[in-house]
Design an enzyme around this catalytic site. Structure first.
Site, PDB file in Angstrom:
ATOM      1  N   LEU A  31      29.439  72.917   1.492  1.00 47.40           N
ATOM      2  CA  LEU A  31      29.682  74.048   0.594  1.00 47.40           C
ATOM      3  C   LEU A  31      28.722  75.198   0.896  1.00 47.40           C
ATOM      4  O   LEU A  31      29.094  76.362   0.800  1.00 47.40           O
ATOM      5  CB  LEU A  31      29.561  73.603  -0.862  1.00 47.40           C
ATOM      6  CG  LEU A  31      30.575  72.533  -1.292  1.00 47.40           C
ATOM      7  CD1 LEU A  31      30.347  72.137  -2.735  1.00 47.40           C
ATOM      8  CD2 LEU A  31      31.993  73.001  -1.065  1.00 47.40           C
ATOM      9  N   ASP A  84      13.520  65.751 -14.768  1.00 47.57           N
ATOM     10  CA  ASP A  84      12.314  65.060 -15.230  1.00 47.57           C
ATOM     11  C   ASP A  84      12.587  63.632 -15.691  1.00 47.57           C
ATOM     12  O   ASP A  84      13.689  63.326 -16.161  1.00 47.57           O
ATOM     13  CB  ASP A  84      11.682  65.824 -16.404  1.00 47.57           C
ATOM     14  CG  ASP A  84      10.988  67.099 -15.961  1.00 47.57           C
ATOM     15  OD1 ASP A  84      10.330  67.074 -14.910  1.00 47.57           O
ATOM     16  OD2 ASP A  84      11.103  68.101 -16.678  1.00 47.57           O
ATOM     17  N   GLU A 129      23.321  76.162 -11.281  1.00 46.81           N
ATOM     18  CA  GLU A 129      23.422  77.595 -11.057  1.00 46.81           C
ATOM     19  C   GLU A 129      24.153  77.800  -9.742  1.00 46.81           C
ATOM     20  O   GLU A 129      23.694  77.346  -8.698  1.00 46.81           O
ATOM     21  CB  GLU A 129      22.035  78.242 -10.998  1.00 46.81           C
ATOM     22  CG  GLU A 129      21.268  78.140 -12.303  1.00 46.81           C
ATOM     23  CD  GLU A 129      20.274  76.990 -12.333  1.00 46.81           C
ATOM     24  OE1 GLU A 129      19.903  76.476 -11.264  1.00 46.81           O
ATOM     25  OE2 GLU A 129      19.876  76.605 -13.439  1.00 46.81           O
TER      26      GLU A 129
END
Length: 178
Positions: A99, A113, A123
């Site tokens: 991609l 985390d 994003e």
């Protein structure tokens, strides 16, 4: 230490790691493929034209199985999978090179985390000069898991815990102690 497919499968089976829904083919030799969900968010137009880190930003969110990402456009998306990491494990989000070669940049700040639970907000940015059609259910990246030497003293319990859907920035909630 990065976890192998054998360890990932074992942890999924015993329930110490959650990735749901998951198909067996998503488990790779040292990662789990992540798929694109059906929620997309973009920042709403603002009269001032400046994003302030001190104020809440509003997003327009849609649910759709196909999203046309225009050239130079930025959009938040989500994984199809819901994750729950134990307190002794972290994970890294990596995009797919197939991609990236089309100009689709995928990120999520790259780090999950210990103790995080929820869908992962991605994003996405189209660096190509052509629109890219995104489709829910397509593999967009992989999650690489790493074992901590022991349980984290302060596992994640922050503002994005148990998030579902493409979740906008909550940086305005940060109290800067500097």
């Amino acid at each position: 230490m990065i976890l192998s497919d054998k360890t990932i499968s074992k942890m999924l089976k015993e329930g110490s790691l959650t990735v749901t829904p998951i198909k067996e083919g998503q488990i790779q030799s040292a990662s789990v493929d992540i798929r694109l969900g059906n929620t997309f968010s973009i920042i709403e137009d603002m009269a001032v034209g400046i994003i302030s880190l001190d104020h809440e930003i509003h997003y327009s969110t849609i649910r759709t199985d196909k999203y046309l990402l225009l050239p130079g456009q930025f959009v938040l998306a989500t994984t199809m999978e819901y994750f729950a990491l134990p307190n002794n494990m972290t994970a890294f989000v990596e995009g797919r090179s197939s991609l990236g070669r089309l100009g689709l940049f995928i990120q999520n700040a790259g780090w999950v985390d210990p103790g995080f639970e929820g869908e992962i907000t991605l994003e996405l940015y189209n660096a190509n000069r052509y629109a890219i059609e995104l489709q829910a259910g397509r593999r967009v990246g992989q999650l690489v898991f790493a074992q901590l030497d022991e349980n984290a003293l302060n596992p994640y319990n922050g503002k994005y815990q148990k998030q579902k859907g493409a979740t906008g920035s909550k940086v305005f909630l940060d109290v800067d102690s500097l």
